[in-house]
Design a protein around this motif. Sequence first.
Motif, PDB file in Angstrom:
ATOM      1  N   HIS A   1       0.851  -1.153  -0.009  1.00 25.98           N
ATOM      2  CA  HIS A   1       0.083   0.034   0.017  1.00 25.98           C
ATOM      3  C   HIS A   1       0.760   1.220  -0.131  1.00 25.98           C
ATOM      4  O   HIS A   1       1.574   1.279   0.862  1.00 25.98           O
TER       5      HIS A   1
ATOM      6  N   ILE B   1      -1.893  -1.605  -3.654  1.00 31.17           N
ATOM      7  CA  ILE B   1      -3.029  -0.587  -3.572  1.00 31.17           C
ATOM      8  C   ILE B   1      -2.349   0.844  -3.647  1.00 31.17           C
ATOM      9  O   ILE B   1      -1.402   1.184  -2.707  1.00 31.17           O
TER      10      ILE B   1
ATOM     11  N   VAL C   1     -10.040   1.218   0.903  1.00 30.38           N
ATOM     12  CA  VAL C   1      -9.052   2.146   0.373  1.00 30.38           C
ATOM     13  C   VAL C   1     -10.065   3.648   0.455  1.00 30.38           C
ATOM     14  O   VAL C   1     -11.172   3.657  -0.251  1.00 30.38           O
TER      15      VAL C   1
ATOM     16  N   ALA D   1      -6.570   1.206   3.987  1.00 32.98           N
ATOM     17  CA  ALA D   1      -5.481   1.862   2.973  1.00 32.98           C
ATOM     18  C   ALA D   1      -5.928   3.450   2.861  1.00 32.98           C
ATOM     19  O   ALA D   1      -6.876   3.731   2.063  1.00 32.98           O
TER      20      ALA D   1
ATOM     21  N   SER E   1      -0.010   5.651   4.407  1.00 30.12           N
ATOM     22  CA  SER E   1       1.351   4.966   3.764  1.00 30.12           C
ATOM     23  C   SER E   1       2.255   6.221   3.762  1.00 30.12           C
ATOM     24  O   SER E   1       3.439   5.641   3.887  1.00 30.12           O
TER      25      SER E   1
END
Length: 240
Positions: free
Chosen positions: A17, A52, A157, A189, A209
């Motif tokens: 991710h 992702i 996400v 995410a 991230s």
Amino acid sequence: MHRNGNGSDSTDLIVAHTSDLHLGGRWHKGGDLDTLRAVLDAAEETHAHVLILAGDIFDSHRAAPHIVEGATEMMAGASCQIILLPGNHDPATPDAVYRRHGMTDVPNLHILGITTGAAARFDELGLEVTGIAHADYADFTPLAAVSPRTIEHHVVVAHGHWVTGPQDAHRGWLIHDHEIAASGADYVALGHWDLAQPAGDGSVPAYYSGSPELARTVNIVRFAEGAPADVRRHPLRLEQ
């Protein structure tokens, strides 16, 4: 047992991710495609089944053709499946960068809101990734309507700003603790923040991230049978 895109077998499902690459942005140091290459290499190194990309992969729809073409070629050559969520810089508008240079024809690239709806499902992995793409530049609530779980592993996400207190009320694309918790996902995410960090109240694993240029890592999420998601940061091979 899941079969990895590079041919190896594993009893664990592995998801990479990242977000906010801002390819083609004028404030980058000319290494746009080097950054994407490092992300794809990290997915390969960690044997990720899925990568992702949680929004703002391009800085705008005005990205130069060679950047878009290069990114398309790189993603087409990846051994994993790629799920991409358009963000506030690169929304799923009629003139979106994702509709050019053959990007919609890449078999392993699933662009939420463009080549697929709000979900990308992989029965062979026991995985569904759901998320609402930015459709334009207007404000909206990224986690207002989360699809329910339909399969063993459910990853959500979203691209937006996590609300940590009243000081965040004036911002756009707000994400609240109760929305993260209500998702019931195995992992959320997140994209939009440049630094890697957890989000939410801890009831559901949710993480930014960070931008790979600043965080210099990607998140690697491992799903082992009967265990919660194991989230770790994997370093990127980027020049200083």
